[in-house]
Design a protein around this motif. Structure first.
Motif, mmCIF file in Angstrom:
data_model
loop_
_atom_site.group_PDB
_atom_site.id
_atom_site.type_symbol
_atom_site.label_atom_id
_atom_site.label_comp_id
_atom_site.label_asym_id
_atom_site.label_seq_id
_atom_site.Cartn_x
_atom_site.Cartn_y
_atom_site.Cartn_z
ATOM 1 N N VAL A 116 -1.864 9.137 -37.975
ATOM 2 C CA VAL A 116 -1.855 8.381 -36.707
ATOM 3 C C VAL A 116 -2.993 7.362 -36.799
ATOM 4 N N VAL A 117 -2.721 6.128 -36.380
ATOM 5 C CA VAL A 117 -3.791 5.116 -36.372
ATOM 6 C C VAL A 117 -4.212 4.860 -34.925
ATOM 7 N N VAL A 118 -5.504 4.570 -34.747
ATOM 8 C CA VAL A 118 -6.037 4.390 -33.388
ATOM 9 C C VAL A 118 -6.843 3.104 -33.315
ATOM 10 N N ASP A 119 -6.648 2.370 -32.218
ATOM 11 C CA ASP A 119 -7.466 1.183 -31.975
ATOM 12 C C ASP A 119 -8.151 1.371 -30.617
ATOM 13 N N HIS A 120 -9.494 1.304 -30.589
ATOM 14 C CA HIS A 120 -10.203 1.461 -29.315
ATOM 15 C C HIS A 120 -10.209 0.111 -28.594
ATOM 16 N N LYS A 121 -9.834 0.136 -27.326
ATOM 17 C CA LYS A 121 -9.846 -1.098 -26.524
ATOM 18 C C LYS A 121 -10.837 -0.930 -25.382
ATOM 19 N N THR A 122 -11.590 -2.016 -25.110
ATOM 20 C CA THR A 122 -12.552 -1.921 -24.003
ATOM 21 C C THR A 122 -12.130 -2.838 -22.851
ATOM 22 N N SER A 123 -10.849 -3.231 -22.843
ATOM 23 C CA SER A 123 -10.375 -4.144 -21.803
ATOM 24 C C SER A 123 -10.208 -3.432 -20.456
ATOM 25 N N LYS A 124 -10.019 -4.252 -19.406
ATOM 26 C CA LYS A 124 -9.917 -3.703 -18.044
ATOM 27 C C LYS A 124 -8.491 -3.294 -17.702
ATOM 28 N N LYS A 125 -7.530 -3.798 -18.523
ATOM 29 C CA LYS A 125 -6.124 -3.562 -18.183
ATOM 30 C C LYS A 125 -5.373 -2.982 -19.361
ATOM 31 N N LYS A 126 -4.370 -2.152 -19.065
ATOM 32 C CA LYS A 126 -3.499 -1.638 -20.128
ATOM 33 C C LYS A 126 -2.507 -2.737 -20.509
ATOM 34 N N PHE A 127 -1.785 -2.548 -21.587
ATOM 35 C CA PHE A 127 -0.774 -3.529 -21.982
ATOM 36 C C PHE A 127 0.507 -3.308 -21.187
ATOM 37 N N ASP A 128 1.189 -4.417 -20.863
ATOM 38 C CA ASP A 128 2.481 -4.246 -20.197
ATOM 39 C C ASP A 128 3.556 -3.956 -21.254
ATOM 40 N N LYS A 129 4.761 -3.670 -20.763
ATOM 41 C CA LYS A 129 5.832 -3.253 -21.668
ATOM 42 C C LYS A 129 6.099 -4.304 -22.744
ATOM 43 N N ASN A 130 6.105 -5.557 -22.311
ATOM 44 C CA ASN A 130 6.395 -6.653 -23.225
ATOM 45 C C ASN A 130 5.370 -6.725 -24.362
ATOM 46 N N TYR A 162 -1.083 -2.534 -38.939
ATOM 47 C CA TYR A 162 -1.771 -1.298 -39.358
ATOM 48 C C TYR A 162 -0.807 -0.386 -40.121
ATOM 49 N N PHE A 163 0.430 -0.281 -39.647
ATOM 50 C CA PHE A 163 1.405 0.584 -40.340
ATOM 51 C C PHE A 163 1.588 0.114 -41.790
ATOM 52 N N MET A 164 1.742 -1.202 -41.961
ATOM 53 C CA MET A 164 1.964 -1.746 -43.317
ATOM 54 C C MET A 164 0.714 -1.532 -44.184
ATOM 55 N N ALA A 165 -0.467 -1.742 -43.574
ATOM 56 C CA ALA A 165 -1.720 -1.577 -44.333
ATOM 57 C C ALA A 165 -1.877 -0.119 -44.772
ATOM 58 N N ILE A 166 -1.535 0.809 -43.894
ATOM 59 C CA ILE A 166 -1.642 2.242 -44.227
ATOM 60 C C ILE A 166 -0.664 2.590 -45.347
ATOM 61 N N PHE A 167 0.520 2.028 -45.281
ATOM 62 C CA PHE A 167 1.507 2.314 -46.332
ATOM 63 C C PHE A 167 0.957 1.848 -47.685
ATOM 64 N N ASP A 168 0.349 0.656 -47.698
ATOM 65 C CA ASP A 168 -0.228 0.129 -48.945
ATOM 66 C C ASP A 168 -1.336 1.030 -49.484
ATOM 67 N N LYS A 169 -2.160 1.565 -48.569
ATOM 68 C CA LYS A 169 -3.320 2.366 -49.007
ATOM 69 C C LYS A 169 -2.970 3.802 -49.318
ATOM 70 N N PHE A 170 -2.108 4.407 -48.482
ATOM 71 C CA PHE A 170 -1.881 5.854 -48.591
ATOM 72 C C PHE A 170 -0.460 6.204 -49.048
ATOM 73 N N GLY A 171 0.399 5.184 -49.190
ATOM 74 C CA GLY A 171 1.765 5.433 -49.665
ATOM 75 C C GLY A 171 2.657 6.108 -48.650
ATOM 76 N N GLU A 172 2.247 6.102 -47.380
ATOM 77 C CA GLU A 172 3.104 6.677 -46.328
ATOM 78 C C GLU A 172 2.881 5.889 -45.037
ATOM 79 N N TYR A 173 3.948 5.812 -44.216
ATOM 80 C CA TYR A 173 3.784 5.147 -42.917
ATOM 81 C C TYR A 173 3.272 6.167 -41.906
ATOM 82 N N PRO A 174 2.359 5.749 -40.997
ATOM 83 C CA PRO A 174 1.941 6.676 -39.928
ATOM 84 C C PRO A 174 3.118 6.953 -39.000
ATOM 85 N N LYS A 175 2.994 8.021 -38.210
ATOM 86 C CA LYS A 175 4.093 8.287 -37.267
ATOM 87 C C LYS A 175 3.923 7.476 -35.979
#
Ligand code: SF4
Length: 284
Positions: free
Chosen positions: A154-168, A179-192
């Motif tokens: 699982v990959v995590v990004d910490h956000k310090t913003s005041k608002k969550k993201f909308d659906k769009n 991040y998924f593509m970068a992880i695949f390149d490094k670890f040979g598997e996609y995160p879930k």
């Protein structure tokens, strides 16, 4: 060989999508506004504090309350100039306390194997432009990578913003697919999945991995408040990144302006010939 702008980051891509002209002022004209931003400094301080705590957790399997609170006290000096009543410091302390007690998002990482902290990557996407083979390089750091109980990453990004993201934004954002593509390149598997940890808001948003969004997934996400969101598919994300790279290297396209209420906050509005006149309503 032609000189192409091919060293990118997710923030560059995001800025270009917001307004190509703003991106050009910053990355091509290299006009540095040098304005101090309390929110950027606060964001960096929170990231540094979490990085410190997660390294300790990874190395010693414990969290040291006194050390964590001392780190916040030290780091708050970085943004104290705009935090007169200590509101930001209080929010940072509350977030660290949640981590110490494994509450909110941090429940998820309790007893999990930490795989990476501030993990550096350089994702290479080959393409062609003007008859030449070009590598698009996307560099960045992933805040946190852990292995879940089902053995998936699982990959995590910490956000310090005041608002969550909308659906769009959650559906179309390229950060998690990158991040998924970068992880695949490094670890040979996609995160879930990829998670945005909103540290100020005590909440998180998760996007699941998919190679390609199916009609069924699309239909589920079209609901007003969908329970589950899948991140953009890998093929579609690569296509969009390649198109963005081509637009960035199109001298006419670079000058396109995208006037919107965001111009009010743009550091380049004084030199932009097409800035919007929008202003926030004055409080009575
Ligand atoms: S002022 Fe508005 S239109 Fe001009 S560069 Fe900034 S965001 Fe773009």
């Amino acid at each position: 060989m032609s000189e192409f702008h091919n060293n990118l980051s997710y923030s560059q891509i995001d800025l270009f999508h917001q307004c190509p002209r703003k991106w050009t002022f910053k990355y091509i004209d290299k006009i540095d506004t040098e304005q101090k931003s309390i929110y950027l400094d606060y964001g960096s301080a929170v990231h540094k504090g979490l990085e410190f705590a997660f390294w300790e957790l990874k190395d010693t399997n414990t969290l040291n309350k006194n050390e964590m609170m001392k780190t916040i006290a030290d780091l708050s000096l970085d943004y104290a100039y705009g935090d007169k009543d200590g509101e930001l410091k209080t929010l940072a302390i509350k977030d660290m306390e949640r981590l110490l007690n494994y509450e909110g998002f941090y429940q998820k990482i309790k007893n999990k194997e930490i795989i990476g902290i501030e993990e550096e990557f350089n994702l290479v996407i080959p393409t062609m432009l003007c008859g030449e083979n070009i590598d698009i390089n996307i560099k960045g750091f992933i805040d946190l990578i852990y292995r879940d109980d089902d053995d998936k990453l699982v990959v995590v990004d910490h956000k310090t913003s005041k608002k969550k993201f909308d659906k769009n934004k959650r559906r179309n954002n390229l950060q998690i697919p990158i991040y998924f593509m970068a992880i695949f390149d490094k670890f040979g598997e996609y995160p879930k999945s990829g998670i945005y940890n909103f540290t100020k808001l005590n909440t998180f948003q998760e996007s699941l991995f998919t190679e390609k969004i199916t009609d069924e997934q699309n239909e589920l996400m079209n609901k007003r408040n969908p329970k589950t969101i899948w991140a953009k598919g890998i093929k579609e994300s690569k296509k969009e990144i390649i198109q963005t790279f081509k637009d960035m290297n199109n001298k006419k396209f670079r000058l396109t302006t995208n006037p919107s209420p965001l111009c009010y906050f743009c550091d380049y509005k004084a030199i932009c010939t097409n800035a919007s006149n929008w202003k926030p309503k004055e409080k009575k």
